[in-house]
Design a protein around this motif. Structure first.
Motif, PDB file in Angstrom:
ATOM      1  N   ASP A   1      59.108  15.907  -1.128  1.00 41.11           N
ATOM      2  CA  ASP A   1      60.373  16.435  -1.592  1.00 41.11           C
ATOM      3  C   ASP A   1      60.187  16.091  -3.417  1.00 41.11           C
TER       4      ASP A   1
ATOM      5  N   HIS B   1      61.307  14.922   7.559  1.00 35.35           N
ATOM      6  CA  HIS B   1      59.564  14.487   7.408  1.00 35.35           C
ATOM      7  C   HIS B   1      58.866  13.135   9.158  1.00 35.35           C
TER       8      HIS B   1
ATOM      9  N   HIS C   1      62.358  10.886  -5.649  1.00 35.90           N
ATOM     10  CA  HIS C   1      63.485  11.359  -4.118  1.00 35.90           C
ATOM     11  C   HIS C   1      63.273  10.272  -3.287  1.00 35.90           C
TER      12      HIS C   1
ATOM     13  N   HIS D   1      62.395  10.806   5.374  1.00 34.73           N
ATOM     14  CA  HIS D   1      63.945  11.133   6.024  1.00 34.73           C
ATOM     15  C   HIS D   1      63.124  11.820   6.716  1.00 34.73           C
TER      16      HIS D   1
ATOM     17  N   HIS E   1      57.887  11.212   3.043  1.00 27.62           N
ATOM     18  CA  HIS E   1      58.613   9.917   3.253  1.00 27.62           C
ATOM     19  C   HIS E   1      59.006   9.928   4.077  1.00 27.62           C
TER      20      HIS E   1
HETATM   21 ZN   LIG Z   1      63.591  14.499   1.341  1.00 28.70          ZN
END
Ligand SMILES: [Zn+2]
Length: 281
Positions: A168, A71, A149, A68, A66
């Protein structure tokens, strides 16, 4: 001291600080598939060093679970190979991660030299609901099971190793994190869709923490569902958003101090469109 753990046949996890982020590798006959890239190019370069411990194989592709920052902000260190991510990752990067990085730079947030080096790099190969990758002799399926998430979570399934790398959508070393762009009311359904696909002893690698099995995922799914249910109930009984956390005290299935983003995102989703429009100046 971190090290690679072979959590399933030819599937490796290494847990890095800061943030106890899981970096995973699927090793195929002709190369490595790397999952997530840490928070900066310097941190990603350290991963690249450590990949040599897994043999002479080159990196053939990267997957972002994802958008974020922890990551994706190392993506630029993996130029030259495709980077797979959900089709909504680029929009999320622009809406949330880029302004956050700009703010950190303006405020001189540490580590300054790492944030200054980040060139936000979106995935180069976008996935909608499902994509099958071949890593040499191995099949890896990328699946988007719904919003949770974030609106851009991908899970990886490695069928020949009965292993899942789930970002996550599941967290083990801390409670599930309601962060930027979360969908607290949809997360339980997405997590249930994941649990439905798991065999009882399949290995599930969370975005943060040690590998778990289906029973852990089911427990976390129930907690996410309870939180969504209680927020929905508080909203329905007219509790104002800023009082909701307190009004639910003693009944939250997850630590209350992390729930403000969940409450505000869920309240926004529960308000009828007309009410949302009226608030727009
Ligand atoms: Zn995350």
């Amino acid at each position: 001291m971190t090290e690679w753990a072979e959590v399933a046949d030819g599937v490796f996890q290494r847990r890095y600080d800061p943030l106890d982020i899981s970096i995973c590798v699927v090793r195929g006959s002709r190369g490595l598939l790397v999952v997530d890239t840490r928070s900066s190019p310097q941190q990603a370069d350290e991963v690249r060093e450590h990949l040599r411990e897994l043999g002479p194989h080159p990196v053939v592709a990267v997957v972002n679970t994802h958008a974020h920052f922890d990551h994706t902000f190392g993506n630029q260190s993996f130029g030259g190979v495709p980077i797979y991510g959900h089709r909504r990752v680029p929009a999320h990067l622009q809406a949330y991660e880029a302004p956050m990085l700009a703010d950190w730079l303006a405020r001189g947030e540490e580590p300054v030299e790492e944030w200054a080096a980040v060139e936000i790099t979106a995935p180069t190969a976008l996935v909608d609901r499902e994509l099958r990758l071949l890593v040499g002799d191995r099949t890896v399926d990328l699946l988007h099971l719904g919003r949770g998430h974030t609106d851009n979570d991908l899970v990886l399934h490695v069928p020949d190793a009965a292993a899942w790398i789930v970002g996550d959508l599941v967290e083990e070393s801390g409670p599930p994190m309601y962060g930027s762009g979360c969908f607290p009311l949809e997360w339980p359904g997405t997590c249930a869709a994941l649990a439905d696909r798991l065999g009882a002893s399949d290995v599930v690698v969370p975005g943060h923490g040690r590998a778990v099995t289906r029973a852990f995922v089911e427990t976390q799914q129930a907690q996410l569902a309870e939180v969504a249910q209680l927020i929905t109930e508080l909203h329905a009984t007219g509790v104002p958003v800023e009082q909701a956390r307190e009004a639910g005290a003693g009944r939250w299935a997850l630590p209350a101090e992390g729930l403000d983003p969940a409450i505000s995102a869920a309240y926004r989703a529960l308000e009828p469109p007309a009410a949302r429009d009226r608030r727009t100046p």
